[in-house]
Write a protein that holds these residues in place. Sequence first.
Motif, PDB file in Angstrom:
ATOM      1  N   PHE A  84       0.824  -1.205   0.000  1.00 51.30           N
ATOM      2  CA  PHE A  84       0.000   0.000   0.000  1.00 51.30           C
ATOM      3  C   PHE A  84       0.862   1.261   0.000  1.00 51.30           C
ATOM      4  O   PHE A  84       0.763   2.119  -0.881  1.00 51.30           O
ATOM      5  CB  PHE A  84      -0.918  -0.033   1.225  1.00 51.30           C
ATOM      6  N   LYS A  85       1.749   1.407   1.008  1.00 51.26           N
ATOM      7  CA  LYS A  85       2.594   2.592   1.114  1.00 51.26           C
ATOM      8  C   LYS A  85       3.551   2.707  -0.060  1.00 51.26           C
ATOM      9  O   LYS A  85       3.807   3.793  -0.569  1.00 51.26           O
ATOM     10  CB  LYS A  85       3.377   2.552   2.431  1.00 51.26           C
ATOM     11  N   GLY A  86       4.095   1.567  -0.494  1.00 46.35           N
ATOM     12  CA  GLY A  86       5.022   1.594  -1.624  1.00 46.35           C
ATOM     13  C   GLY A  86       4.366   2.106  -2.882  1.00 46.35           C
ATOM     14  O   GLY A  86       4.937   2.924  -3.613  1.00 46.35           O
ATOM     15  N   ALA A  87       3.132   1.669  -3.174  1.00 48.58           N
ATOM     16  CA  ALA A  87       2.427   2.154  -4.367  1.00 48.58           C
ATOM     17  C   ALA A  87       2.147   3.647  -4.270  1.00 48.58           C
ATOM     18  O   ALA A  87       2.297   4.404  -5.248  1.00 48.58           O
ATOM     19  CB  ALA A  87       1.127   1.380  -4.550  1.00 48.58           C
ATOM     20  N   GLU A  88       1.773   4.110  -3.060  1.00 51.14           N
ATOM     21  CA  GLU A  88       1.481   5.532  -2.882  1.00 51.14           C
ATOM     22  C   GLU A  88       2.725   6.388  -3.093  1.00 51.14           C
ATOM     23  O   GLU A  88       2.696   7.403  -3.805  1.00 51.14           O
ATOM     24  CB  GLU A  88       0.913   5.747  -1.476  1.00 51.14           C
ATOM     25  N   VAL A  89       3.861   5.971  -2.490  1.00 49.98           N
ATOM     26  CA  VAL A  89       5.098   6.750  -2.624  1.00 49.98           C
ATOM     27  C   VAL A  89       5.619   6.682  -4.059  1.00 49.98           C
ATOM     28  O   VAL A  89       6.172   7.669  -4.573  1.00 49.98           O
ATOM     29  CB  VAL A  89       6.148   6.261  -1.610  1.00 49.98           C
ATOM     30  N   LEU A  90       5.450   5.549  -4.727  1.00 51.36           N
ATOM     31  CA  LEU A  90       5.870   5.458  -6.131  1.00 51.36           C
ATOM     32  C   LEU A  90       5.069   6.415  -7.007  1.00 51.36           C
ATOM     33  O   LEU A  90       5.604   7.010  -7.945  1.00 51.36           O
ATOM     34  CB  LEU A  90       5.714   4.022  -6.622  1.00 51.36           C
ATOM     35  N   GLY A  91       3.772   6.567  -6.705  1.00 51.28           N
ATOM     36  CA  GLY A  91       2.982   7.540  -7.453  1.00 51.28           C
ATOM     37  C   GLY A  91       3.495   8.958  -7.259  1.00 51.28           C
ATOM     38  O   GLY A  91       3.591   9.737  -8.212  1.00 51.28           O
TER      39      GLY A  91
ATOM     40  N   GLU B 164       9.061  -5.500 -10.837  1.00 50.44           N
ATOM     41  CA  GLU B 164       8.681  -6.908 -10.932  1.00 50.44           C
ATOM     42  C   GLU B 164       8.651  -7.567  -9.546  1.00 50.44           C
ATOM     43  O   GLU B 164       9.413  -7.219  -8.646  1.00 50.44           O
ATOM     44  CB  GLU B 164       9.680  -7.629 -11.845  1.00 50.44           C
ATOM     45  N   TRP B 165       7.713  -8.533  -9.386  1.00 51.07           N
ATOM     46  CA  TRP B 165       7.593  -9.306  -8.149  1.00 51.07           C
ATOM     47  C   TRP B 165       7.351  -8.409  -6.938  1.00 51.07           C
ATOM     48  O   TRP B 165       8.073  -8.438  -5.949  1.00 51.07           O
ATOM     49  CB  TRP B 165       8.824 -10.183  -7.917  1.00 51.07           C
ATOM     50  N   ASN B 166       6.318  -7.560  -7.022  1.00 53.71           N
ATOM     51  CA  ASN B 166       5.826  -6.796  -5.885  1.00 53.71           C
ATOM     52  C   ASN B 166       4.326  -7.054  -5.765  1.00 53.71           C
ATOM     53  O   ASN B 166       3.792  -7.962  -6.410  1.00 53.71           O
ATOM     54  CB  ASN B 166       6.137  -5.307  -6.046  1.00 53.71           C
ATOM     55  N   ALA B 167       3.650  -6.295  -4.927  1.00 57.23           N
ATOM     56  CA  ALA B 167       2.209  -6.495  -4.706  1.00 57.23           C
ATOM     57  C   ALA B 167       1.473  -5.160  -4.794  1.00 57.23           C
ATOM     58  O   ALA B 167       0.665  -4.812  -3.928  1.00 57.23           O
ATOM     59  CB  ALA B 167       1.964  -7.163  -3.360  1.00 57.23           C
ATOM     60  N   LEU B 168       1.756  -4.402  -5.840  1.00 60.01           N
ATOM     61  CA  LEU B 168       1.163  -3.077  -5.969  1.00 60.01           C
ATOM     62  C   LEU B 168      -0.327  -3.139  -6.280  1.00 60.01           C
ATOM     63  O   LEU B 168      -1.061  -2.212  -5.958  1.00 60.01           O
ATOM     64  CB  LEU B 168       1.889  -2.288  -7.066  1.00 60.01           C
ATOM     65  N   GLY B 169      -0.801  -4.197  -6.916  1.00 58.82           N
ATOM     66  CA  GLY B 169      -2.199  -4.259  -7.322  1.00 58.82           C
ATOM     67  C   GLY B 169      -3.136  -4.856  -6.300  1.00 58.82           C
ATOM     68  O   GLY B 169      -4.321  -5.045  -6.587  1.00 58.82           O
ATOM     69  N   VAL B 170      -2.666  -5.181  -5.077  1.00 65.50           N
ATOM     70  CA  VAL B 170      -3.526  -5.804  -4.076  1.00 65.50           C
ATOM     71  C   VAL B 170      -4.574  -4.810  -3.573  1.00 65.50           C
ATOM     72  O   VAL B 170      -5.746  -5.133  -3.421  1.00 65.50           O
ATOM     73  CB  VAL B 170      -2.667  -6.351  -2.921  1.00 65.50           C
TER      74      VAL B 170
ATOM     75  N   PHE C 118      -3.115   1.571  -5.694  1.00 68.91           N
ATOM     76  CA  PHE C 118      -2.718   1.442  -7.092  1.00 68.91           C
ATOM     77  C   PHE C 118      -3.299   2.576  -7.935  1.00 68.91           C
ATOM     78  O   PHE C 118      -2.684   2.999  -8.926  1.00 68.91           O
ATOM     79  CB  PHE C 118      -3.166   0.088  -7.643  1.00 68.91           C
ATOM     80  N   SER C 119      -4.473   3.084  -7.571  1.00 67.30           N
ATOM     81  CA  SER C 119      -5.012   4.240  -8.294  1.00 67.30           C
ATOM     82  C   SER C 119      -4.144   5.475  -8.079  1.00 67.30           C
ATOM     83  O   SER C 119      -3.945   6.274  -9.005  1.00 67.30           O
ATOM     84  CB  SER C 119      -6.442   4.518  -7.822  1.00 67.30           C
TER      85      SER C 119
ATOM     86  N   CYS D  58      -1.246   5.082 -10.346  1.00 69.49           N
ATOM     87  CA  CYS D  58      -1.636   5.380 -11.729  1.00 69.49           C
ATOM     88  C   CYS D  58      -1.791   6.884 -11.953  1.00 69.49           C
ATOM     89  O   CYS D  58      -1.483   7.390 -13.034  1.00 69.49           O
ATOM     90  CB  CYS D  58      -2.924   4.648 -12.066  1.00 69.49           C
ATOM     91  N   GLU D  59      -2.246   7.626 -10.942  1.00 68.84           N
ATOM     92  CA  GLU D  59      -2.320   9.081 -11.079  1.00 68.84           C
ATOM     93  C   GLU D  59      -0.931   9.693 -11.256  1.00 68.84           C
ATOM     94  O   GLU D  59      -0.738  10.600 -12.080  1.00 68.84           O
ATOM     95  CB  GLU D  59      -2.994   9.669  -9.842  1.00 68.84           C
ATOM     96  N   GLY D  60       0.044   9.202 -10.475  1.00 67.06           N
ATOM     97  CA  GLY D  60       1.415   9.685 -10.667  1.00 67.06           C
ATOM     98  C   GLY D  60       1.945   9.352 -12.040  1.00 67.06           C
ATOM     99  O   GLY D  60       2.637  10.160 -12.673  1.00 67.06           O
ATOM    100  N   LEU D  61       1.623   8.143 -12.547  1.00 69.91           N
ATOM    101  CA  LEU D  61       2.054   7.762 -13.901  1.00 69.91           C
ATOM    102  C   LEU D  61       1.411   8.650 -14.948  1.00 69.91           C
ATOM    103  O   LEU D  61       2.041   9.016 -15.949  1.00 69.91           O
ATOM    104  CB  LEU D  61       1.705   6.297 -14.151  1.00 69.91           C
ATOM    105  N   ALA D  62       0.156   9.033 -14.734  1.00 68.58           N
ATOM    106  CA  ALA D  62      -0.533   9.883 -15.719  1.00 68.58           C
ATOM    107  C   ALA D  62       0.093  11.262 -15.808  1.00 68.58           C
ATOM    108  O   ALA D  62       0.153  11.859 -16.899  1.00 68.58           O
ATOM    109  CB  ALA D  62      -2.009   9.998 -15.347  1.00 68.58           C
ATOM    110  N   SER D  63       0.588  11.791 -14.680  1.00 71.82           N
ATOM    111  CA  SER D  63       1.188  13.128 -14.698  1.00 71.82           C
ATOM    112  C   SER D  63       2.668  13.110 -15.044  1.00 71.82           C
ATOM    113  O   SER D  63       3.272  14.169 -15.174  1.00 71.82           O
ATOM    114  CB  SER D  63       0.998  13.794 -13.330  1.00 71.82           C
ATOM    115  N   ASN D  64       3.274  11.926 -15.200  1.00 72.28           N
ATOM    116  CA  ASN D  64       4.696  11.843 -15.526  1.00 72.28           C
ATOM    117  C   ASN D  64       4.914  12.103 -17.010  1.00 72.28           C
ATOM    118  O   ASN D  64       4.091  11.719 -17.844  1.00 72.28           O
ATOM    119  CB  ASN D  64       5.237  10.455 -15.155  1.00 72.28           C
ATOM    120  N   SER D  65       6.053  12.751 -17.339  1.00 74.71           N
ATOM    121  CA  SER D  65       6.310  13.104 -18.741  1.00 74.71           C
ATOM    122  C   SER D  65       7.692  12.683 -19.211  1.00 74.71           C
ATOM    123  O   SER D  65       8.138  13.134 -20.266  1.00 74.71           O
ATOM    124  CB  SER D  65       6.168  14.622 -18.922  1.00 74.71           C
TER     125      SER D  65
END
Length: 604
Positions: free
Chosen positions: A103-110, A125-131, A136-137, A140-147
Amino acid sequence: MEDFRRTYLRLCKEGGVEPQESVVAQLQENRAAQGSRLDLSGQSLSADTCSVLARAFQKDTVFTEVSLSDCMLSEEGANMLLTGLFGNTTVKVLDLKGNNLRFKGAEVLGKLLARNKTLHRLVLEWNALGVWDEAFSLFCEGLASNSVLTQLDLRNNQINHHGAAELALALKRNNTVEVLDLRWNNIGLLGGRSLLEALQNNKSIVQLEMAGNNIPSDTLRALEQTIGHNSDRQSTLRESRSRTQVLSKEIHTLKEEKGRQVNLSLKTEKILINSDYDVVMYRLQMTEAALALSEQKNHNMGELLTRVKAEKEEQRERQSRERKKEQEVWTDCWRENNAKNHLKCDLCKSQQQQIFELKQELTNSTAELKLRLAQAEDRLEAEKRRSKQALEDMDSLRQKEVENVNRHLEESERALQERIFKLEGQRIQLEEEHVSSLEEKLRSVRSSLQEVQLHCSQQKQTISELQVKNSQLSIEMDGLRRRIEELQQELSGKDQEKVAEVSRVRVELQEQIGHLQAERTAQGGLKEKISALEREIKVLSSNHREALLDKESEMSSLLEKLRMKEAEIQRMREDEAHRASYLQSAILTYVQGSPLGHYSSPKK
């Protein structure tokens, strides 16, 4: 490398943290290798070590690639370590494989993807970001704003169809990711359709890996076709860019050639002007050299005159001394002295004549030099006027040539601009034609899909009708079975005298029941065949694009078989009714022929 190691040790000392020996040894190895890659794979990093590394990463380092795979990062350690990379501007590749980020890892990665502006490749690879769908949303928001991110690896992250839908929304806004790896997740049919819809808007992804996600083959093929279209579009854009660069290079080359021609003409003019100026300066220098030579001759004449004067003074002194000697010995050497005096007079006359000649030569040379100097000055003035006029003429000629060259350059630039516009229009026309052809193909594919779906619905309706008929047959079989039981009960109530006959009839009935059961098993086989046909229909519906004509022929053959089966079932029903009527007639005949029947007939 040495600076980063020293920074790590200094920060550990300042924070009161014990340096981790394995990390220090790994940093020492990296320093010895003298590379730009920091590899801490397999190191079990504690929370304190992650905090120190985060503070070290907050400053720009020499590393462009950081590998932290299989480091068993805790939620707190991953949070601190990734936070330290928010403002880093040197790390371009980050590997976080096998750290069980949740949970925290996905948030900080965003947040990292939203703030970092230099990271080009991210391996998760081999993490649990989609649990957790909420975390995970945020990712995905961080990925959407990345350029800046171009490669993203999300293999084995337990991403379901909800996560795939969030990722699809992010890809609709992101236009820089080119390589996306989603293998071995649990995306499914719905997630595959969401990604397919997102790729209709995303034109940057040219490589997508989707194996091991329980996605139907037709959806996978549609995704592959979309990725192929994106790849073709990217190649077309690259070709257009390369052509534009070639045209710009040609324009720049033409400008350089024209500039070189202008510079060459200017240099030629300067050389000509400089050559005329050099000739004038050479003549002036020659005149000055001649003047200096005349002055040197004049100086030599003056020195010679001074030497003659000195010799004359010496001779006078010598004569005075000799006169004294002559006065002393006058009487003895009068004749000799007289001869000597005659010789001295001749010598004085010759010296005076020589001095006069030298003075005359000096005046003549001085007058000649002055005349030559005046003539040289006149020639210099004339040459200056002529060179000035030549310079003015050359300047006007150069301006005319520059104007001609500029006009020619403007015409060539205008022609090249027109050519560029034409090429751009052709490129846009080709892209529009390509897009229109793709849309036409998509419409045809959708129409064929609707036709196949309609055909499948008709097949399903036919199967449902067959199932209804089968249920009716089973009901009729149940009625027959109940009727047989009733007949058995009636037969069991007959007289004991006819037990043998009844037992024989019972055996016959049991045989008929066996036949009915065999027919029932045959009907069960028919049911299995119908279920097999249903599965076959599903397979055929999933592979309708590959063998539509074969499916139709096969479905027609199956319908023919079903009609034959219906005819056979109808024939079986008729045979069953005939047998039942025959059995009933036999029983009635037997009952009427028995004594009980004779006794009961008068009552009727």
